[in-house]
Design an enzyme around this catalytic site. Structure first.
Site, PDB file in Angstrom:
ATOM      1  N   TYR A 192       0.850  -1.196   0.000  1.00 23.37           N
ATOM      2  CA  TYR A 192       0.000   0.000   0.000  1.00 23.37           C
ATOM      3  C   TYR A 192       0.882   1.241   0.000  1.00 23.37           C
ATOM      4  O   TYR A 192       1.841   1.320   0.783  1.00 23.37           O
ATOM      5  CB  TYR A 192      -0.887   0.035   1.253  1.00 23.37           C
ATOM      6  CG  TYR A 192      -2.326  -0.260   0.917  1.00 23.37           C
ATOM      7  CD1 TYR A 192      -3.009   0.535  -0.005  1.00 23.37           C
ATOM      8  CD2 TYR A 192      -3.003  -1.323   1.494  1.00 23.37           C
ATOM      9  CE1 TYR A 192      -4.321   0.263  -0.337  1.00 23.37           C
ATOM     10  CE2 TYR A 192      -4.319  -1.601   1.171  1.00 23.37           C
ATOM     11  CZ  TYR A 192      -4.977  -0.797   0.254  1.00 23.37           C
ATOM     12  OH  TYR A 192      -6.270  -1.068  -0.081  1.00 23.37           O
TER      13      TYR A 192
ATOM     14  N   GLU B 274      -0.578   4.731  -0.433  1.00 22.45           N
ATOM     15  CA  GLU B 274      -1.428   5.913  -0.634  1.00 22.45           C
ATOM     16  C   GLU B 274      -0.639   7.188  -0.378  1.00 22.45           C
ATOM     17  O   GLU B 274       0.117   7.279   0.599  1.00 22.45           O
ATOM     18  CB  GLU B 274      -2.639   5.853   0.308  1.00 22.45           C
ATOM     19  CG  GLU B 274      -3.783   5.067  -0.307  1.00 22.45           C
ATOM     20  CD  GLU B 274      -4.687   4.441   0.722  1.00 22.45           C
ATOM     21  OE1 GLU B 274      -4.147   3.793   1.646  1.00 22.45           O
ATOM     22  OE2 GLU B 274      -5.904   4.590   0.590  1.00 22.45           O
TER      23      GLU B 274
ATOM     24  N   ASP C  72      -6.832  13.891 -24.818  1.00 23.67           N
ATOM     25  CA  ASP C  72      -6.850  12.467 -24.439  1.00 23.67           C
ATOM     26  C   ASP C  72      -6.158  11.700 -25.566  1.00 23.67           C
ATOM     27  O   ASP C  72      -6.713  11.535 -26.656  1.00 23.67           O
ATOM     28  CB  ASP C  72      -8.295  12.000 -24.262  1.00 23.67           C
ATOM     29  CG  ASP C  72      -8.375  10.510 -23.894  1.00 23.67           C
ATOM     30  OD1 ASP C  72      -7.354   9.793 -23.998  1.00 23.67           O
ATOM     31  OD2 ASP C  72      -9.471  10.066 -23.511  1.00 23.67           O
TER      32      ASP C  72
ATOM     33  N   THR D 288      -3.811   6.140 -21.802  1.00 24.03           N
ATOM     34  CA  THR D 288      -3.615   4.808 -21.247  1.00 24.03           C
ATOM     35  C   THR D 288      -2.189   4.401 -21.602  1.00 24.03           C
ATOM     36  O   THR D 288      -1.566   4.973 -22.506  1.00 24.03           O
ATOM     37  CB  THR D 288      -4.591   3.787 -21.847  1.00 24.03           C
ATOM     38  OG1 THR D 288      -4.565   3.896 -23.257  1.00 24.03           O
ATOM     39  CG2 THR D 288      -6.006   4.011 -21.354  1.00 24.03           C
TER      40      THR D 288
ATOM     41  N   LYS E 291      -1.978   0.719 -24.903  1.00 22.66           N
ATOM     42  CA  LYS E 291      -2.386   0.619 -26.311  1.00 22.66           C
ATOM     43  C   LYS E 291      -1.118   0.749 -27.159  1.00 22.66           C
ATOM     44  O   LYS E 291      -0.239  -0.100 -27.073  1.00 22.66           O
ATOM     45  CB  LYS E 291      -3.454   1.663 -26.623  1.00 22.66           C
ATOM     46  CG  LYS E 291      -4.755   1.450 -25.818  1.00 22.66           C
ATOM     47  CD  LYS E 291      -5.852   2.383 -26.252  1.00 22.66           C
ATOM     48  CE  LYS E 291      -7.163   2.129 -25.549  1.00 22.66           C
ATOM     49  NZ  LYS E 291      -7.284   2.819 -24.256  1.00 22.66           N
TER      50      LYS E 291
ATOM     51  N   ARG F 189      -1.444  -2.466 -18.471  1.00 21.95           N
ATOM     52  CA  ARG F 189      -2.741  -1.793 -18.424  1.00 21.95           C
ATOM     53  C   ARG F 189      -2.695  -0.681 -17.376  1.00 21.95           C
ATOM     54  O   ARG F 189      -2.250  -0.901 -16.245  1.00 21.95           O
ATOM     55  CB  ARG F 189      -3.797  -2.822 -18.039  1.00 21.95           C
ATOM     56  CG  ARG F 189      -5.206  -2.407 -18.251  1.00 21.95           C
ATOM     57  CD  ARG F 189      -6.054  -3.629 -18.385  1.00 21.95           C
ATOM     58  NE  ARG F 189      -5.808  -4.246 -19.682  1.00 21.95           N
ATOM     59  CZ  ARG F 189      -6.509  -3.993 -20.778  1.00 21.95           C
ATOM     60  NH1 ARG F 189      -7.515  -3.153 -20.739  1.00 21.95           N
ATOM     61  NH2 ARG F 189      -6.230  -4.581 -21.913  1.00 21.95           N
TER      62      ARG F 189
HETATM   63  N1  DSN Z   1     -11.737   0.259 -24.762  1.00 27.49           N
HETATM   64  C1  DSN Z   1     -10.858   1.255 -25.333  1.00 27.49           C
HETATM   65  C2  DSN Z   1     -10.873   1.226 -26.804  1.00 27.49           C
HETATM   66  O1  DSN Z   1     -11.102   0.171 -27.333  1.00 27.49           O
HETATM   67  O2  DSN Z   1     -10.634   2.232 -27.451  1.00 27.49           O
HETATM   68  C3  DSN Z   1     -11.145   2.607 -24.853  1.00 27.49           C
HETATM   69  O3  DSN Z   1     -11.768   2.593 -23.635  1.00 27.49           O
END
Ligand code: DSN
Length: 414
Positions: A59, A61, A205, A231, A234, A240
């Site tokens: 933990y 925090e 974003d 994120t 990707k 993740r």
């Molecule tokens: N699930 C992601 C996507 O496929 O673009 C975005 O949240």
């Protein structure tokens, strides 16, 4: 089962064969099929190792040197390392690596910039935006006063005049630039100018193109937008998770909006994985990879187009190819199902002004990050394009299984 599979998850198999067997099945599923889902990728074994390390127990925090628990010296060092690498990678002056996901990153950034009940202007999900950009079923749509812009009916591109006029009319606190199925580069400077005109803050974003942007293959909003959310799993090819880039001016607001605002303890094992992934992304080979991701998407888009499919915006600047199936007389859901039989994972996706519901859709979103990680290039994109064309024409998907299986055999997972 092969001896490699025998070695995998050995202690888990002894203790819990049921879960271990499912995980082995997922290994087999990933290695024997191909994903063309634009939001998926395959991270390195080093990233996976960091994510399954003992620091998952800790933990932490708070933030480095200001934690609510003792014993955080390693957590502090790892978080600072991840932050330093992220800032170097994106040439940013602040990075918050704690968001558990892109959705949490977006929520925190919007609360920090707009405040509860603030006004936000984002791209509609059905035009290529994201649920968290103000969709009524997402917290963003429930907690903020939302207005949404779309794309031009003719060319599928963002209409900056529409953005400006909506911004003038609704005076948002935050304008969001970015989406989850918008295949083109975004003019962040134009968005920033609109935000300035109406006194709004700009949030970019970049969940989808983060890797391309980090590698300098697509234009960066860093230094142009007030905050940048993303994120890490990707195109960025990490574990993740989410991340927020900002400046020294936004640092405190973002920190409190992430913790204690949106989350409790940070997932330190994921942050360790992020540090490893950012280290990988700082290597020169990462830029070569991103160039191939973009070139592969361009090849796929052109091939499908030359053989009669409509591609939203006519092509792509990124890893995303959005196919409009309306003229072909099949739905996105039908092609997704046929593709699975052929060994391909793809996803149905709304096209701008889609008349069909989200579980059916008239579109198909394809993406090249994962196939490119496996080492595929132009020749393989042409083969995969032919498979997609065959599926759209209604050919038996079983016919294409062999082609996909041979590609999986030749191009292994990292
Ligand atoms: N699930 C992601 C996507 O496929 O673009 C975005 O949240």
């Amino acid at each position: 089962m092969s001896s490699n599979a025998d070695k995998k998850h050995r202690s888990l198999r002894e203790q819990d064969p049921e879960v271990a067997d499912w995980l082995l099945r997922e290994d087999t599923r990933q290695s024997s099929t191909l994903t063309l889902i634009a939001s998926e990728n395959h991270c390195s074994s080093a990233v996976r190792e960091a994510c399954s390390s003992r620091i998952t127990d800790k933990y932490a925090e708070g933030y480095p040197s200001r934690r609510y628990y003792g014993g955080c010296e390693v957590a502090d060092a790892i978080e600072e390392l991840a932050r330093a690498r992220a800032m170097k990678l994106f040439a940013a002056t602040d990075a918050n690596v704690q968001p558990h996901s892109g959705s949490t990153a977006n929520l925190a950034a919007m609360v920090a910039l707009a405040g509860p009940n603030g006004r936000i202007l984002g791209m509609a999900l059905k035009a290529g935006g994201h649920l968290t950009h103000g969709h009524s079923k997402s917290h963003s749509g429930m907690l903020f006063a939302v207005h949404q812009y779309g794309v031009r009916a003719g060319d599928g591109l963002i209409d900056l005049d529409e953005v400006r006029s909506l911004a003038k009319e609704h005076q948002p606190h935050v304008i969001i630039a970015g989406g989850s199925s918008y295949p083109r580069a975004i003019d962040y400077a134009a968005f920033a100018a609109i935000a300035k005109e109406v006194g709004a803050r700009l949030m970019a974003d970049i969940a989808h193109p983060a890797g391309l942007i980090a590698a300098g293959v697509m234009p960066s909003p860093v230094g142009v937008a007030d905050v940048v959310t993303m994120t890490t799993h990707k195109t960025l090819r990490g574990p993740r998770g989410g991340m927020i880039l900002g400046t020294k001016d936004t640092q405190k607001q973002i920190q409190s909006a992430v913790f204690p605002g949106a989350q409790g303890g940070p997932l330190m094992h994921q942050i360790a994985g992020k540090a490893v992934a950012f280290g990988e992304a700082l290597q020169p080979s990462f830029r070569d990879y991103q160039i191939r991701v973009r070139d592969n998407a361009a090849t796929l888009a052109q091939h499908l187009r030359e053989h009669g499919l409509d591609i939203v915006t006519g092509g792509t600047d990124s890893h995303i190819v959005l196919v409009d199936l309306r003229k072909s007389g099949v739905t996105g859901a039908a092609i997704e199902e046929r593709a699975l039989v052929a060994g391909l994972s793809v996803n149905k996706n709304a096209v701008p002004n889609d008349p069909l519901p989200p579980m059916v859709t008239s579109g198909l979103r394809l993406g090249t990050p994962a196939a490119t990680t496996r080492g595929m290039g132009r020749a393989e994109m042409l083969k995969l394009g032919d498979v997609i064309l065959g599926l759209v024409r209604g050919e038996d998907p079983e016919r294409h299984r062999k082609t996909v299986a041979a590609l999986c055999e030749e191009f292994r997972l990292p």
